[in-house]
Each structure stands twice: as C-alpha cells, then as structure tokens.
Scaffold this motif. Structure first.
Motif, mmCIF file in Angstrom:
data_model
loop_
_atom_site.group_PDB
_atom_site.id
_atom_site.type_symbol
_atom_site.label_atom_id
_atom_site.label_comp_id
_atom_site.label_asym_id
_atom_site.label_seq_id
_atom_site.Cartn_x
_atom_site.Cartn_y
_atom_site.Cartn_z
ATOM 1 N N LEU A 144 0.727 -1.086 0.046
ATOM 2 C CA LEU A 144 0.169 0.062 0.054
ATOM 3 C C LEU A 144 0.769 1.287 -0.066
ATOM 4 O O LEU A 144 1.732 1.431 0.897
ATOM 5 N N ASP A 145 0.674 2.220 -1.055
ATOM 6 C CA ASP A 145 1.548 3.490 -1.220
ATOM 7 C C ASP A 145 0.703 4.626 -0.914
ATOM 8 O O ASP A 145 -0.281 5.039 -1.687
ATOM 9 N N ILE A 146 0.732 5.150 0.396
ATOM 10 C CA ILE A 146 -0.075 6.378 0.582
ATOM 11 C C ILE A 146 0.475 7.697 0.027
ATOM 12 O O ILE A 146 1.376 8.190 0.654
ATOM 13 N N GLY A 147 0.257 7.882 -1.145
ATOM 14 C CA GLY A 147 1.218 9.035 -1.833
ATOM 15 C C GLY A 147 0.206 10.331 -1.312
ATOM 16 O O GLY A 147 -0.805 10.193 -0.953
ATOM 17 N N PHE A 148 0.588 11.507 -1.759
ATOM 18 C CA PHE A 148 0.103 12.829 -1.602
ATOM 19 C C PHE A 148 -1.031 13.095 -2.619
ATOM 20 O O PHE A 148 -2.113 13.613 -1.924
ATOM 21 N N THR A 155 11.112 2.157 3.578
ATOM 22 C CA THR A 155 11.129 3.479 2.901
ATOM 23 C C THR A 155 10.552 3.291 1.430
ATOM 24 O O THR A 155 10.822 2.320 0.644
ATOM 25 N N GLU A 156 10.078 4.310 0.718
ATOM 26 C CA GLU A 156 9.627 4.476 -0.561
ATOM 27 C C GLU A 156 10.717 4.015 -1.613
ATOM 28 O O GLU A 156 10.758 3.351 -2.379
ATOM 29 N N ILE A 157 11.960 4.534 -1.409
ATOM 30 C CA ILE A 157 13.116 4.305 -2.251
ATOM 31 C C ILE A 157 13.332 2.997 -2.253
ATOM 32 O O ILE A 157 13.914 2.307 -3.209
ATOM 33 N N VAL A 207 15.298 7.783 -10.392
ATOM 34 C CA VAL A 207 14.504 9.035 -10.282
ATOM 35 C C VAL A 207 13.169 8.867 -9.922
ATOM 36 O O VAL A 207 12.292 8.301 -10.753
ATOM 37 N N GLN A 208 12.390 9.150 -9.038
ATOM 38 C CA GLN A 208 11.062 8.755 -8.380
ATOM 39 C C GLN A 208 10.323 10.260 -8.438
ATOM 40 O O GLN A 208 10.557 10.934 -7.272
ATOM 41 N N LEU A 209 9.717 10.624 -9.428
ATOM 42 C CA LEU A 209 9.238 12.091 -9.359
ATOM 43 C C LEU A 209 7.528 11.830 -9.100
ATOM 44 O O LEU A 209 6.735 11.508 -9.764
#
Ligand SMILES: Nc1ncnc2c1ncn2[C@@H]1O[C@H](COP(=O)(O)OP(=O)(O)OP(=O)(O)O)[C@@H](O)[C@H]1O
Ligand SMILES: [Mg+2]
Length: 345
Positions: free
Chosen positions: A8-12, A165-167, A187-189
């Motif tokens: 699960l990725d809770i992004g902005f 962590t995300e990276i 590069v994670q934009l």
C-alpha cells in the motif's frame, strides 16, 4: 496455496494498492487500484484529516477486493534519514550495531531515542584484510512518523507487516536484487518530492530527496499562464516538455523546475562516482507519476548524457495478456506499491 502479499502506497495525490500471489518462483498479479488521496493526506495533523485518509484506504480495499489485513507500507523519503556509512572496519554483529548507533547520532538531527534504526549491510569487511571496510545502509525513521502511519492503518482495520522506505520499495520493483543489472540512478518523481537513489549490484548506495515534484511543475504552469491548477495539470500531462507544442511555451514554463530535478540528479551521480570511481552510472530509470510527462525521458537523456528508461515495475510479474497494455499506461505510478508487495518477510 499461493501466498498473497499486499503493498500500500499512501501518496500525497493518490493512494495505490497492489496485491501479488507468490507460487513457487512465479509472482502473479492478483489485484491493483488507486484512489485520490484527500488533502492534505498524511501531512495532516488532525484526527479528521487522518480519518479521511483511512476512509479512502478502506474504499480502495473494497473496490479492489483485497481482504488481507496484514500489509506492507512505506514511509516517504522526506520523513526518514537515510545514510550510507562506509568507513567501518571488520566488526562482529554486536559491535556493528553499536558503531551504527554511534554514527547515526551524527546524521540524525533529533535524539536517537526518538527514531527506529534499521540497516542493511552492503559490504562486509574481511576480518583478515585490514584495508577492507564494512559498508551499511542505515535508515532512521522518526517514531512519531511511524506511529502516524500505523494509526491511519489501524483506523482502516489494517496492520503493517513490513514498514520500509519508498525508495527501498521502488528499487526492489525496478532493479530487484539482480547483481548484473547496470549501475543506475533511480529518479522517483511524485507529487510533492523527487527522490533519487544510485543502485549498483542490486543495492542502494546513495539516496536523496528534494521537495520539488509534480505539484511544483503544475504551479509553475499555472503562474506562467494565469491558469487554474486543474487546467495547468491538464496542459502538463498533454504537452509536458515537448518543445514543438504551443510554440514551446509550456516547455519554457516547466524547464526551470525540471532543471532543478535534472541538476540534483547530476549531483547525485557525481557524488556516487566520486566515491566509487570504478563504478560509473550507466542508465537512469524514471519512476513515479511524473515519469509519464511527454518529452521527459528525452529531455533527461540529453541533460544527463545517459540512457533513460521509463520505469516498469511489472516486468518480473506474470499477468494475463488482456491486462498488459492497461498496466503499461500507469506503470511508473505503481513502483512503490509493487516493490512493497514483492518484499519477502
Ligand atoms: N502524464 C503525466 N504527465 C506529467 N505529470 C503527471 C502525469 N501523470 C501524473 N503526473 C503527475 O504525477 C504526480 C503524481 O505522481 P505519484 O502518484 O507518483 O505521486 P504521489 O505518490 O501521490 O505523491 P508523493 O509521492 O509526492 O506523496 C502528480 O503531480 C501528477 O501531476
Ligand atoms: Mg509517491
């Protein structure tokens, strides 16, 4: 019985979920989905704000028919302190733990009692050869940030199995632990930040995060043309960095912001290569929602003088023919969630 694993990725800007089934050495896609994240998302400090995020997570799990309660999540790079410590001698496990605590006090700008420390040994010094050094990737996660994520999950009746962590998650889905893949800059934009990692032999050697992301690009366009944000967002997605569109006006508005990102990428490559001169970076992998911006791959390739690829976190995952082209559309947005679901416990 297949083992199901959920990331699960809770992004902005949006929350993404991926569920994978592991059977033998094959990993199969079970379900995926995304939902807009109510603002300000995890940046919220109010109970109501966090409740809203949790309600969206519940909806997303219902829509994707995911029933697992134990799931993997990630903290954003901007909330954690990540550092590679590369000057340690040969040490026993106990000595290493102590040395890492000691070294961490120097790079963590808060009391060490307020963080969770995790590390991964990248290279172990040879006890007999005094010239070799132990290299470790250390991640310090502030306890209050961790607690906030756990609280939001619990409100949705979910529990974190793995929290990384995300990276680290992105690196797993894009490079895996293939020791033969070329040394790469990832590069994670995303919406709020751009995260960088240099990856060699399947391991992370350097990370960086800057607070310039997709929102900064949209804002720049909105200001330039006096647009509403929604319209600027549309222009960004349609024209992006294509110089031959609208007389290059959209390109001109985005260029100063993109150059901040490209410039940081260049500095990350330079720092890595200064430390490991025998291991030049060979390619760039572009990930996150922003990777889909028209013209970005070519612009970055010219700016950095390297081969640039759009991320495909699905490359090692078995999927049916029907879903292949559908998955490709949004692939770079799912790098974090796929990486989390791929994590072994
Ligand atoms: N085709 C496209 N062209 C340009 N930008 C795009 C495109 N598609 C999505 N984006 C941008 O990508 C961003 C969202 O990416 P992503 O889903 O990776 O972010 P997030 O995970 O929600 O945010 P964060 O990681 O910062 O918390 C938005 O700023 C959006 O405008
Ligand atoms: Mg994100």
């Amino acid at each position: 019985m297949a083992k199901i694993s959920v990331g699960l990725d809770i992004g902005f800007s949006s929350i993404k979920v991926v569920s994978l089934a592991k059977e033998g050495d094959q990993t199969r896609l079970v379900s995926l989905g995304s939902i807009p994240c109510p603002q300000p998302g995890m940046l919220s400090d109010s109970e109501i704000g966090l409740q809203a995020v949790s309600t969206s997570i519940k909806k997303l799990f219902e829509a994707t028919h995911i029933e697992q309660k134990e799931i993997n999540i990630a903290l954003p790079e901007s909330k954690v302190f990540t550092r590679v410590i590369d000057d340690l001698p040969y040490l026993t496990d106990n000595e290493l733990a102590q040395a890492i605590r000691y070294a961490a006090e120097e790079f963590i700008p808060m009391p060490i009692a307020e963080v969770n420390l995790n590390w991964q040994v990248l290279f172990r010094a040879d006890g007999k050869n005094k010239n070799t050094r132990t290299i470790v990737l250390v991640v310090a996660s502030p306890k209050n940030a961790v607690e906030k994520y756990i609280k939001v999950l619990n409100m949705a009746n979910l529990h974190p199995k793995i929290l990384e962590t995300e990276i680290i998650a992105v690196t797993r889905s894009l490079v895996g632990n293939n020791p033969f893949s070329p040394s790469s800059l990832i590069v994670q934009l995303g919406a709020t930040t751009t995260d960088f990692a240099t990856v060699s032999k399947g391991l992370i050697w350097l990370t960086r995060s800057i607070s310039t992301g997709g929102i900064a690009l949209t804002r720049s366009l909105a200001q330039h043309f006096n647009f509403e944000l929604t319209q600027a967002e549309e222009y960004k997605k349609v024209y992006g960095l294509l110089e031959d569109q609208l007389e290059g006006k959209v390109f001109e508005a985005l260029k100063p912001i993109i150059d901040i990102i490209a410039g940081e990428g260049r500095r990350v490559i330079q720092s890595f290569e200064a430390k490991y001169p025998q291991d030049p970076i060979k390619r760039v992998v572009l990930s996150g929602g922003g990777a889909k911006m028209p013209g970005f791959v070519i612009y970055l390739a010219n700016a950095l003088g390297l081969e640039v690829q759009e991320a495909d976190p699905w490359y090692a995952i078995a999927k049916d023919k029907a879903s292949v082209s559908k998955l490709a559309q949004d692939a770079p947005s799912y790098s974090v969630a796929v990486g989390l679901a791929l994590r072994e416990d």
